[in-house]
Design a protein around this motif. Structure first.
Motif, mmCIF file in Angstrom:
data_model
loop_
_atom_site.group_PDB
_atom_site.id
_atom_site.type_symbol
_atom_site.label_atom_id
_atom_site.label_comp_id
_atom_site.label_asym_id
_atom_site.label_seq_id
_atom_site.Cartn_x
_atom_site.Cartn_y
_atom_site.Cartn_z
ATOM 1 N N ASP A 120 7.422 -42.061 -30.814
ATOM 2 C CA ASP A 120 7.730 -42.987 -31.912
ATOM 3 C C ASP A 120 9.210 -42.907 -32.266
ATOM 4 O O ASP A 120 9.850 -43.928 -32.522
ATOM 5 C CB ASP A 120 6.883 -42.682 -33.146
ATOM 6 C CG ASP A 120 5.401 -42.971 -32.947
ATOM 7 O OD1 ASP A 120 5.057 -43.759 -32.039
ATOM 8 O OD2 ASP A 120 4.585 -42.388 -33.689
ATOM 9 N N ALA A 121 9.750 -41.699 -32.289
ATOM 10 C CA ALA A 121 11.174 -41.521 -32.602
ATOM 11 C C ALA A 121 12.045 -42.216 -31.553
ATOM 12 O O ALA A 121 13.040 -42.870 -31.890
ATOM 13 C CB ALA A 121 11.523 -40.037 -32.691
ATOM 14 N N ILE A 122 11.672 -42.102 -30.311
ATOM 15 C CA ILE A 122 12.431 -42.761 -29.240
ATOM 16 C C ILE A 122 12.374 -44.277 -29.416
ATOM 17 O O ILE A 122 13.384 -44.970 -29.282
ATOM 18 C CB ILE A 122 11.909 -42.314 -27.863
ATOM 19 C CG1 ILE A 122 12.264 -40.836 -27.633
ATOM 20 C CG2 ILE A 122 12.453 -43.199 -26.749
ATOM 21 C CD1 ILE A 122 11.519 -40.185 -26.481
ATOM 22 N N ARG A 123 11.190 -44.814 -29.744
ATOM 23 C CA ARG A 123 11.047 -46.260 -29.951
ATOM 24 C C ARG A 123 11.903 -46.738 -31.132
ATOM 25 O O ARG A 123 12.550 -47.780 -31.053
ATOM 26 C CB ARG A 123 9.574 -46.620 -30.203
ATOM 27 C CG ARG A 123 8.672 -46.452 -29.025
ATOM 28 C CD ARG A 123 8.882 -47.507 -27.945
ATOM 29 N NE ARG A 123 8.595 -48.818 -28.510
ATOM 30 C CZ ARG A 123 9.418 -49.882 -28.410
ATOM 31 N NH1 ARG A 123 10.539 -49.792 -27.750
ATOM 32 N NH2 ARG A 123 9.098 -51.020 -28.965
ATOM 33 N N VAL A 124 11.910 -45.978 -32.227
ATOM 34 C CA VAL A 124 12.713 -46.352 -33.395
ATOM 35 C C VAL A 124 14.201 -46.279 -33.041
ATOM 36 O O VAL A 124 14.984 -47.171 -33.402
ATOM 37 C CB VAL A 124 12.359 -45.468 -34.611
ATOM 38 C CG1 VAL A 124 13.340 -45.685 -35.757
ATOM 39 C CG2 VAL A 124 10.926 -45.738 -35.069
ATOM 40 N N HIS A 125 14.595 -45.269 -32.305
ATOM 41 C CA HIS A 125 15.988 -45.141 -31.860
ATOM 42 C C HIS A 125 16.373 -46.329 -30.983
ATOM 43 O O HIS A 125 17.449 -46.915 -31.146
ATOM 44 C CB HIS A 125 16.170 -43.823 -31.109
ATOM 45 C CG HIS A 125 17.597 -43.489 -30.835
ATOM 46 N ND1 HIS A 125 18.320 -44.093 -29.830
ATOM 47 C CD2 HIS A 125 18.437 -42.597 -31.413
ATOM 48 C CE1 HIS A 125 19.541 -43.599 -29.799
ATOM 49 N NE2 HIS A 125 19.636 -42.691 -30.765
ATOM 50 N N GLN A 126 15.498 -46.710 -30.054
ATOM 51 C CA GLN A 126 15.757 -47.855 -29.188
ATOM 52 C C GLN A 126 15.895 -49.157 -29.979
ATOM 53 O O GLN A 126 16.588 -50.072 -29.548
ATOM 54 C CB GLN A 126 14.641 -48.014 -28.150
ATOM 55 C CG GLN A 126 14.650 -46.950 -27.085
ATOM 56 C CD GLN A 126 13.423 -47.023 -26.179
ATOM 57 O OE1 GLN A 126 12.357 -47.502 -26.572
ATOM 58 N NE2 GLN A 126 13.585 -46.527 -24.964
ATOM 59 N N ALA A 127 15.247 -49.222 -31.122
ATOM 60 C CA ALA A 127 15.332 -50.413 -31.979
ATOM 61 C C ALA A 127 16.625 -50.427 -32.794
ATOM 62 O O ALA A 127 16.859 -51.354 -33.564
ATOM 63 C CB ALA A 127 14.126 -50.482 -32.907
ATOM 64 N N GLY A 128 17.448 -49.405 -32.633
ATOM 65 C CA GLY A 128 18.754 -49.394 -33.293
ATOM 66 C C GLY A 128 18.906 -48.430 -34.446
ATOM 67 O O GLY A 128 19.865 -48.516 -35.209
ATOM 68 N N PHE A 129 17.984 -47.473 -34.571
ATOM 69 C CA PHE A 129 18.037 -46.518 -35.678
ATOM 70 C C PHE A 129 18.104 -45.094 -35.136
ATOM 71 O O PHE A 129 17.072 -44.431 -34.985
ATOM 72 C CB PHE A 129 16.813 -46.685 -36.585
ATOM 73 C CG PHE A 129 16.702 -48.055 -37.192
ATOM 74 C CD1 PHE A 129 17.358 -48.359 -38.375
ATOM 75 C CD2 PHE A 129 15.959 -49.051 -36.569
ATOM 76 C CE1 PHE A 129 17.262 -49.629 -38.930
ATOM 77 C CE2 PHE A 129 15.857 -50.315 -37.107
ATOM 78 C CZ PHE A 129 16.521 -50.615 -38.293
ATOM 79 N N PRO A 130 19.306 -44.585 -34.862
ATOM 80 C CA PRO A 130 19.431 -43.222 -34.341
ATOM 81 C C PRO A 130 19.144 -42.157 -35.391
ATOM 82 O O PRO A 130 19.000 -40.980 -35.066
ATOM 83 C CB PRO A 130 20.885 -43.154 -33.865
ATOM 84 C CG PRO A 130 21.594 -44.164 -34.705
ATOM 85 C CD PRO A 130 20.593 -45.260 -34.967
#
Length: 129
Positions: free
Chosen positions: A24-34
């Motif tokens: 989930d963290a990787i998906r959120v990061h990929q969406a532009g939220f590091p």
């Protein structure tokens, strides 16, 4: 004693997004939220709460939409002191779009929308009485 990606999230600034799994963290990061961290399960330790209190002022809770995820989110919100607590949501009274369980079930656009549409802790609790 640590959380997935906290070393990067704390460098981004005082706002963090909390999810349960590393995926989930990787998906959120990929969406532009590091500025995302994962608890790596349905539990958060007192040491983890200390880290959140130490490094962040605004915490957006984006835990799973199931009962365990909502309980984890409430536990986090109840343990943080003097913080701006937000809950990711897709619309009033609805956690995620199309009954998605978590960020892994959403598109990048849906993730962005839920984070940008986050509601206050008070508003979220009014839905769940």
């Amino acid at each position: 004693k640590t959380m997935f990606n906290i070393h990067r999230a704390k460098r981004v600034g005082p706002h963090v997004i909390v999810v349960e799994s590393s995926f989930d963290a990787i998906r959120v990061h990929q969406a532009g939220f590091p500025n995302v961290i994962a608890t790596l399960g349905g539990h958060i330790s007192p040491d983890n709460i200390k880290l959140l209190n130490r490094y962040f002022n605004t915490i957006t809770i984006m835990t799973d939409a199931d009962e365990a995820g909502r309980e984890l989110g409430m536990h986090i919100a109840n343990k943080l002191r003097m913080k701006n607590i937000l809950w990711a949501s897709s619309e009033y009274g609805k956690i995620y779009p199309h009954d998605a369980k978590d960020a892994g079930d959403m598109t990048e656009e849906e993730i962005k929308f839920c984070i940008k549409n986050a509601v206050s802790d008070i508003e979220y609790r009014s839905w769940n009485k």
